[in-house]
Design a protein around this motif. Structure first.
Motif, mmCIF file in Angstrom:
data_model
loop_
_atom_site.group_PDB
_atom_site.id
_atom_site.type_symbol
_atom_site.label_atom_id
_atom_site.label_comp_id
_atom_site.label_asym_id
_atom_site.label_seq_id
_atom_site.Cartn_x
_atom_site.Cartn_y
_atom_site.Cartn_z
ATOM 1 N N ASP A 167 -43.034 40.234 13.957
ATOM 2 C CA ASP A 167 -43.632 39.308 12.999
ATOM 3 C C ASP A 167 -44.499 38.270 13.687
ATOM 4 O OD1 ASP A 167 -42.453 40.533 10.857
ATOM 5 O OD2 ASP A 167 -40.727 39.173 10.787
ATOM 6 N N PHE A 168 -45.664 38.008 13.110
ATOM 7 C CA PHE A 168 -46.533 36.906 13.512
ATOM 8 C C PHE A 168 -47.595 36.747 12.430
ATOM 9 C CE2 PHE A 168 -48.870 40.602 14.861
ATOM 10 C CZ PHE A 168 -50.207 40.265 14.732
ATOM 11 N N GLU A 169 -48.217 35.569 12.414
ATOM 12 C CA GLU A 169 -49.253 35.281 11.439
ATOM 13 C C GLU A 169 -50.467 34.690 12.149
ATOM 14 O OE1 GLU A 169 -49.098 36.228 8.413
ATOM 15 O OE2 GLU A 169 -46.974 36.782 8.390
ATOM 16 N N ALA A 170 -51.569 34.579 11.421
ATOM 17 C CA ALA A 170 -52.746 33.918 11.962
ATOM 18 C C ALA A 170 -52.397 32.489 12.338
ATOM 19 C CB ALA A 170 -53.879 33.931 10.932
ATOM 20 N N MET A 171 -52.941 32.018 13.450
ATOM 21 C CA MET A 171 -52.744 30.688 14.042
ATOM 22 C C MET A 171 -51.412 30.566 14.774
ATOM 23 S SD MET A 171 -55.684 29.779 13.408
ATOM 24 C CE MET A 171 -55.500 28.390 14.509
ATOM 25 N N ASP A 172 -50.700 31.692 14.946
ATOM 26 C CA ASP A 172 -49.530 31.721 15.831
ATOM 27 C C ASP A 172 -49.983 32.015 17.260
ATOM 28 O OD1 ASP A 172 -47.605 31.244 13.916
ATOM 29 O OD2 ASP A 172 -47.133 33.368 13.600
ATOM 30 N N PHE A 173 -49.226 31.513 18.224
ATOM 31 C CA PHE A 173 -49.371 31.980 19.594
ATOM 32 C C PHE A 173 -48.572 33.275 19.712
ATOM 33 C CE2 PHE A 173 -50.239 27.445 19.998
ATOM 34 C CZ PHE A 173 -51.363 27.448 20.808
ATOM 35 N N VAL A 174 -49.207 34.308 20.256
ATOM 36 C CA VAL A 174 -48.579 35.630 20.270
ATOM 37 C C VAL A 174 -48.537 36.203 21.685
ATOM 38 C CG1 VAL A 174 -49.146 36.218 17.885
ATOM 39 C CG2 VAL A 174 -50.813 36.701 19.693
ATOM 40 N N GLU A 175 -47.429 36.890 21.976
ATOM 41 C CA GLU A 175 -47.307 37.658 23.214
ATOM 42 C C GLU A 175 -47.946 39.021 22.978
ATOM 43 O OE1 GLU A 175 -43.184 36.017 25.169
ATOM 44 O OE2 GLU A 175 -43.049 37.556 23.593
ATOM 45 N N VAL A 176 -48.840 39.410 23.862
ATOM 46 C CA VAL A 176 -49.617 40.632 23.667
ATOM 47 C C VAL A 176 -49.468 41.549 24.876
ATOM 48 C CG1 VAL A 176 -51.925 41.590 23.301
ATOM 49 C CG2 VAL A 176 -51.312 39.399 22.262
ATOM 50 N N ASN A 207 -56.721 47.120 22.790
ATOM 51 C CA ASN A 207 -55.889 48.117 22.116
ATOM 52 C C ASN A 207 -54.453 47.630 22.253
ATOM 53 O OD1 ASN A 207 -54.412 50.306 21.265
ATOM 54 N ND2 ASN A 207 -55.575 51.818 22.424
ATOM 55 N N VAL A 208 -53.940 47.008 21.181
ATOM 56 C CA VAL A 208 -52.654 46.309 21.239
ATOM 57 C C VAL A 208 -51.504 47.291 21.040
ATOM 58 C CG1 VAL A 208 -51.232 44.509 20.194
ATOM 59 C CG2 VAL A 208 -53.720 44.195 20.391
ATOM 60 N N ARG A 209 -50.595 47.320 22.022
ATOM 61 C CA ARG A 209 -49.431 48.201 21.949
ATOM 62 C C ARG A 209 -48.193 47.456 21.453
ATOM 63 N NH1 ARG A 209 -50.349 50.927 27.964
ATOM 64 N NH2 ARG A 209 -52.240 52.092 27.432
ATOM 65 N N MET A 210 -48.030 46.209 21.934
ATOM 66 C CA MET A 210 -46.901 45.385 21.521
ATOM 67 C C MET A 210 -47.414 43.965 21.261
ATOM 68 S SD MET A 210 -44.016 46.623 24.322
ATOM 69 C CE MET A 210 -42.711 45.672 23.518
ATOM 70 N N ILE A 211 -46.866 43.349 20.229
ATOM 71 C CA ILE A 211 -47.297 41.996 19.887
ATOM 72 C C ILE A 211 -46.209 41.320 19.061
ATOM 73 C CG2 ILE A 211 -48.525 42.723 17.778
ATOM 74 C CD1 ILE A 211 -50.624 40.549 18.442
ATOM 75 N N GLY A 212 -46.080 40.019 19.222
ATOM 76 C CA GLY A 212 -45.121 39.257 18.437
ATOM 77 C C GLY A 212 -45.283 37.772 18.720
ATOM 78 N N ARG A 213 -44.704 36.973 17.867
ATOM 79 C CA ARG A 213 -44.803 35.516 18.008
ATOM 80 C C ARG A 213 -44.200 35.066 19.338
ATOM 81 N NH1 ARG A 213 -42.564 34.454 13.566
ATOM 82 N NH2 ARG A 213 -44.446 34.245 12.288
ATOM 83 N N ALA A 214 -44.945 34.241 20.086
ATOM 84 C CA ALA A 214 -44.478 33.752 21.387
ATOM 85 C C ALA A 214 -43.468 32.627 21.192
ATOM 86 C CB ALA A 214 -45.653 33.260 22.214
ATOM 87 N N SER A 215 -42.518 32.552 22.079
ATOM 88 C CA SER A 215 -41.513 31.489 22.008
ATOM 89 C C SER A 215 -42.093 30.185 22.535
ATOM 90 C CB SER A 215 -40.283 31.882 22.828
ATOM 91 O OG SER A 215 -40.637 32.130 24.179
ATOM 92 N N GLU A 216 -41.686 29.066 21.958
ATOM 93 C CA GLU A 216 -42.152 27.759 22.421
ATOM 94 C C GLU A 216 -41.749 27.563 23.875
ATOM 95 O OE1 GLU A 216 -41.370 24.369 20.048
ATOM 96 O OE2 GLU A 216 -41.735 25.397 18.149
ATOM 97 N N GLY A 217 -42.664 26.961 24.636
ATOM 98 C CA GLY A 217 -42.415 26.753 26.047
ATOM 99 C C GLY A 217 -42.957 27.844 26.931
ATOM 100 N N SER A 218 -43.405 28.968 26.309
ATOM 101 C CA SER A 218 -43.946 30.078 27.093
ATOM 102 C C SER A 218 -45.456 29.980 27.257
ATOM 103 C CB SER A 218 -43.594 31.417 26.430
ATOM 104 O OG SER A 218 -44.206 31.528 25.152
ATOM 105 N N GLU A 259 -49.960 39.069 28.055
ATOM 106 C CA GLU A 259 -50.398 37.674 28.049
ATOM 107 C C GLU A 259 -50.133 37.033 26.693
ATOM 108 O OE1 GLU A 259 -50.808 34.828 29.630
ATOM 109 O OE2 GLU A 259 -51.883 36.094 31.071
ATOM 110 N N VAL A 260 -50.173 35.711 26.656
ATOM 111 C CA VAL A 260 -50.060 34.964 25.403
ATOM 112 C C VAL A 260 -51.445 34.472 25.001
ATOM 113 C CG1 VAL A 260 -49.120 32.920 24.274
ATOM 114 C CG2 VAL A 260 -47.688 34.242 25.846
ATOM 115 N N TYR A 261 -51.827 34.744 23.763
ATOM 116 C CA TYR A 261 -53.082 34.239 23.211
ATOM 117 C C TYR A 261 -52.818 33.610 21.844
ATOM 118 C CZ TYR A 261 -55.375 37.133 26.761
ATOM 119 O OH TYR A 261 -55.772 37.685 27.953
ATOM 120 N N LEU A 262 -53.792 32.853 21.369
ATOM 121 C CA LEU A 262 -53.743 32.333 20.008
ATOM 122 C C LEU A 262 -54.337 33.373 19.080
ATOM 123 C CD1 LEU A 262 -53.333 29.890 18.007
ATOM 124 C CD2 LEU A 262 -55.738 29.359 18.437
ATOM 125 N N CYS A 263 -53.597 33.727 18.024
ATOM 126 C CA CYS A 263 -54.124 34.669 17.027
ATOM 127 C C CYS A 263 -54.954 33.877 16.024
ATOM 128 C CB CYS A 263 -52.982 35.400 16.317
ATOM 129 S SG CYS A 263 -53.563 36.570 15.068
#
Length: 317
Positions: free
Chosen positions: A59-68, A82-93, A15-19
């Motif tokens: 790569d991702f930072e606080a206040m990024d939307f992230v794919e988790v 328990n996060v296995r994969m995470i990264g900055r979500a692409s715009e439009g997703s 899912e995509v969440y806000l970090c």
């Protein structure tokens, strides 16, 4: 979308969440791990990245939307990812409206109701003072999108508008009930502006965090300054009326121990403090009903620290 409030132990989510926050911590063995707070409009959840060196951690930072990609687990009685994969979500997703709590009431309708209250103010000085604020479309936009709190009550987009309008409408009704003992224009103006300092006490969404001014001064002092400056910008604004209005803002929490530098000394200030407290408490109870399931068959939710009581909904008649 799998909203945070619906997550259950053992679920596997992609899912995509806000970090909301991100920091590096150490285990008892001295190994680094990622400590996250993820958010959507239904709430927040902690996330742990135990293997920071994994190729799935991008790569991702606080206040990024992230794919988790994560597994929901239970820790200290609450959900955790328990996060296995995470990264900055692409715009439009993602749709940003899914990630910030928003008033259930129609923003445009509330703006119109507030405008009608302002137009109804007969005192030319108070009406002009309200115009210095709400005559600006940028101010109306910011006031309408801001929260009234970081949490506790009305901590959502539109919360400041919803709370201020509710307090002003209730005060208007009370002024009509008590008649000439109450200066209706002063009371309604004070009600509309009593929390205006929250525009500077709290940052706008997506952060909705206390600012330096909020930490150092608080919304009561900030609001009093804003109203004082606005009154000073109006030619021949009566000094006595200015002081009465500022007093209402300074005393609207009612008691010194609740953050007010002054206790109410005017009937209008006393009414405002009661109504502000009532509206906040009712909303707090409503949010508790919405966000927490009963602990037993009788419907009791358990002790609520903010309300200092065990609470439940009224039984059906």
């Amino acid at each position: 979308m799998k909203y945070i409030e619906s997550l259950k132990d053992g679920m596997h989510i992609k899912e995509v969440y806000l970090c909301k926050s991100k920091n590096i911590a150490l285990t008892k063995n001295g190994k680094e791990y990622g400590n996250l707070v993820l958010q959507d409009k239904t709430g927040q959840i902690e996330g742990k990245i135990w293997d920071l060196g994994s190729p799935g951690v991008r790569d991702f930072e606080a206040m990024d939307f992230v794919e988790v990609d994560a597994l929901v687990t239970i820790f200290n009685g609450g959900n955790q990812l328990n996060v296995r994969m995470i990264g900055r979500a692409s715009e439009g997703s993602y749709n940003s409206a899914d990630y910030f709590p928003t008033s259930e009431k129609n923003i445009g309708q509330m703006q119109q109701q507030l405008k009608e209250l302002i137009v109804s103010i007969k005192n030319q000085h108070l009406r002009a003072l309200l115009g210095t604020f709400f005559g600006s479309s940028d101010f109306v936009r910011r006031f309408s999108e801001h929260s009234a709190a970081k949490s506790v009550h009305h901590g959502f987009i539109g919360g400041l508008l919803e709370h201020s309008l509710s307090v002003a409408q209730l005060c208007d009704n009370i002024a009509a009930h008590y008649g000439t003992i109450v200066n209706r224009d002063l009371l309604v103006t004070g009600a509309i502006l009593h929390d205006v300092g929250k525009l500077k006490e709290l940052s706008a969404f997506p952060t909705n965090e206390y600012t330096d001014a909020g930490q150092l001064l608080g919304h009561i002092m900030i609001g009093a300054q804003m109203v004082s400056n606005a009154a000073d910008s109006i030619e021949d604004f009566p000094e006595r009326l200015k002081n009465e209005l500022i007093h209402m803002i300074l005393s609207h929490h009612g008691e010194l121990e609740f953050g007010s530098p002054k206790k109410p000394a005017l009937v209008e200030a006393m009414i405002l403090s009661f109504v502000d407290n009532m509206d906040a408490k009712v909303e707090t109870m409503y949010e508790a009903f919405e966000n927490k399931q009963p602990q037993n068959a009788d419907g009791w939710l358990g002790f609520n620290k903010l309300l200092d009581s065990n609470i439940r909904k009224t039984g059906e008649i």
